[in-house]
Design an enzyme around this catalytic site. Structure first.
Site, PDB file in Angstrom:
ATOM      1  N   ASP A  77       0.782  -1.231   0.045  1.00 16.90           N
ATOM      2  CA  ASP A  77       0.062   0.057  -0.167  1.00 16.90           C
ATOM      3  C   ASP A  77       1.140   1.117   0.001  1.00 16.90           C
ATOM      4  OD1 ASP A  77       0.947  -0.781   2.806  1.00 16.90           O
ATOM      5  OD2 ASP A  77      -0.666   0.769   3.535  1.00 16.90           O
ATOM      6  N   GLU A 144       0.070  -1.200   5.720  1.00 16.77           N
ATOM      7  CA  GLU A 144       1.077  -0.666   6.674  1.00 16.77           C
ATOM      8  C   GLU A 144       0.884   0.867   7.040  1.00 16.77           C
ATOM      9  OE1 GLU A 144       4.878   1.239   7.786  1.00 16.77           O
ATOM     10  OE2 GLU A 144       3.742   1.550   5.897  1.00 16.77           O
TER      11      GLU A 144
END
Length: 395
Positions: A77, A144
Site C-alpha cells: 500500500d 502498513e
C-alpha cells in the site's frame, strides 16, 4: 551488479509502481494478484491471504523447511498521490530520468518489495537445489500506511521465521531500533449560534487556544527525552478542524496530535500524560474536552550489536558507503510486529532515501536499488547457510 540485473530491478519496480495501491482507501488487490502471478511464472508457490480484509489480499511465500528461516517483508500500500498538478512526472507512470525512477511508492516500499521478490526467487532456486539448508519467507503486506494488522496477520498465519528484514528505505543502513507513533484526536466543545450573535454561543475555536498552548508546552517537554539511536521524542499538532459554515459559531473543534515516542516510553504512560494535560486545561480555563487515540504504531528495539544487523552492515558496506555503526530509524515500521508480536529478531533495512517517502515526485535511485538486491542476496545466503545465534532480547 550486471546490466541484466539492473534492468530486471528497473522493470519490476516500474511494474509495481504502475499499479495504483493508494491507502486510503486500500486498493492492494491488483498488486497482490500481480505478485502472486509473478511468482507462479517462476515456479514458486505464492498464497493470496484474504485476512484481515478479504477485499485487500496480501501475498505470502514460503520456500523450504530447513533452519534457519529468514522473512523478507515489504508493504504494497502507498499513501495517496495528492494533487496531480504538483507532480512533474505522472505518479503512476514510473518515468526513469537520470537513473531515478519516479512514482508514488517507488521508495516506500515497492523497491523493497521488488528486491524482496527477486531475492526470494533466486534463493528458492538454491534451496530447491539443496545449496542452502535454510528457508525463506516473503511478505507483500497490506495496510502498513494506516497501522492495519497486515504483517501481524501473516506472522500469526505461520508465515514467520527466526529472523526478519523489513524492507523500508534506510539507505542500506540496518536499523535495530525505531520510534513508536500514536495519533490523538482532541475535541473541544462549544455551543453554536448565529455569527451575528457571537456572544450567544461558545466559540470552540477560541476555546481551543489554551489547549494549543498546553500542547506546545508539552512538545517542548517531550523533546527533552532522547535516545542515542533514534533521537528526540516529539508531540506535533498536525491538524485543526472546526466549523461548518461561515456564519455559524463553531460548536466543536478537533485537534490532531502526532506523538513520536521512544523505545523506553510506554503508550499507557503517554495516554496518562495527554489526559493530565487536558484535565489541567479544563480546570484552569473552564474548557470541556475529550480525546481518543486513533492509531498506534508501537516502538521496537533489539540489541544494537545484533548478529543479524551486523551481517547486513557488512554486506551493505561491500556495495556502498552506508556507515556500519549501530543506527535507528525515526519512522515507524512493521518491524514492531516481528519484535513485539512474534518475538522475532528483526531489522529495518533497504535501499532508497526515506526523505523521498510521501513526497511529490517521489523517486528511487535504480543503481542503489540494484546494490540493495546484491547486498540482500549476500546477507541472506550467509544467514541461510550458517544460521545465527539469536539475540532477540530487547534492550
Amino acid at each position: 551488479m550486471g546490466t541484466t540485473t539492473r534492468d530486471e530491478v528497473r522493470r519490476l519496480v516500474a511494474a509495481l509502481v504502475e499499479i495504483e495501491t493508494e491507502n486510503p482507501p486500500g486498493n492492494e488487490r491488483p498488486c497482490a494478484e500481480y505478485i502472486a502471478d509473478w511468482f507462479a511464472d517462476r515456479g514458486v508457490g505464492a498464497d493470496l491471504i484474504e485476512e484481515p480484509d478479504e477485499d485487500r489480499p496480501q501475498v505470502a511465500v514460503r520456500v523450504g523447511d530447513g533452519d534457519p528461516t529468514l522473512v523478507l517483508n515489504g508493504h504494497i500500500d502507498v499513501v495517496p498521490a495528492g494533487d496531480p498538478t504538483e507532480w512533474e512526472y505522472d505518479p503512476y507512470g514510473a518515468a526513469v530520468v537520470d537513473g531515478s525512477l519516479f512514482g508514488r511508492g517507488s521508495v516506500d516500499t515497492k523497491t523493497g518489495v521488488a528486491i524482496g521478490m527477486l531475492a526470494t526467487a533466486r534463493l528458492a532456486d538454491k534451496i530447491d537445489a539443496g545449496d542452502l539448508p535454510g528457508s525463506i519467507v516473503f511478505h507483500a503486506a497490506m495496510g502498513e500506511e494506516t497501522a492495519e494488522p497486515g504483517t501481524k496477520t501473516l506472522l500469526e498465519r505461520g508465515y514467520d521465521g527466526d529472523y526478519g528484514v523489513v524492507l523500508e528505505p534506510t539507505g542500506l543502513r540496518a536499523a535495530t531500533r525505531e520510534k513508536g507513533l500514536a495519533w490523538y484526536e482532541i475535541r473541544i466543545l462549544g455551543e453554536p449560534s448565529h455569527a451575528s450573535r457571537p456572544d450567544q454561543g461558545r466559540n470552540a475555536v477560541l476555546r481551543a487556544r489554551p489547549v494549543l498552548d498546553a500542547l506546545a508546552e508539552y512538545d517542548a517537554t517531550v523533546r527533552e527525552r532522547t535516545d542515542d539511536l533514534v533521537g528526540w521524542a516529539y508531540s506535533t499538532v498536525t491538524m485543526v478542524d472546526a466549523g461548518m459554515k461561515e456564519n455559524v459559531i463553531p460548536e466543536s473543534a478537533t485537534i490532531t496530535v502526532v506523538r513520536r515516542f521512544l523505545p523506553d516510553e510506554e503508550i499507557g504512560d503517554i495516554d496518562a500524560e495527554i489526559d493530565s494535560l487536558l484535565a489541567e486545561v479544563e480546570a484552569e480555563h473552564d474548557v470541556e474536552t475529550s480525546w481518543e487515540r486513533t492509531r498506534t504504531y508501537e516502538s521496537a528495539a533489539i540489541s544494537a550489536d545484533s548478529a543479524l544487523a551486523d551481517i547486513f552492515r557488512r554486506h551493505s558496506a561491500e556495495v556502498g558507503d552506508a556507515p556500519d555503526e549501530p543506527w535507528g530509524i525515526e519512522a515507524s515500521t512493521d518491524m514492531r510486529n516481528f519484535v513485539n508480536d512474534a518475538n522475532t529478531e528483526a531489522i529495518t533495512w533497504g535501499p532508497g532515501d526515506l526523505a523521498q517517502a510521501h513526497t511529490y515526485d517521489e523517486r528511487v535511485d535504480l543503481e542503489a536499488a540494484a546494490d540493495g538486491l546484491h547486498a540482500l542476496l549476500g546477507a541472506s545466503c550467509e544467514i541461510l547457510s550458517s544460521g545465527l545465534e539469536s539475540n532477540a532480547a530487547r534492550e
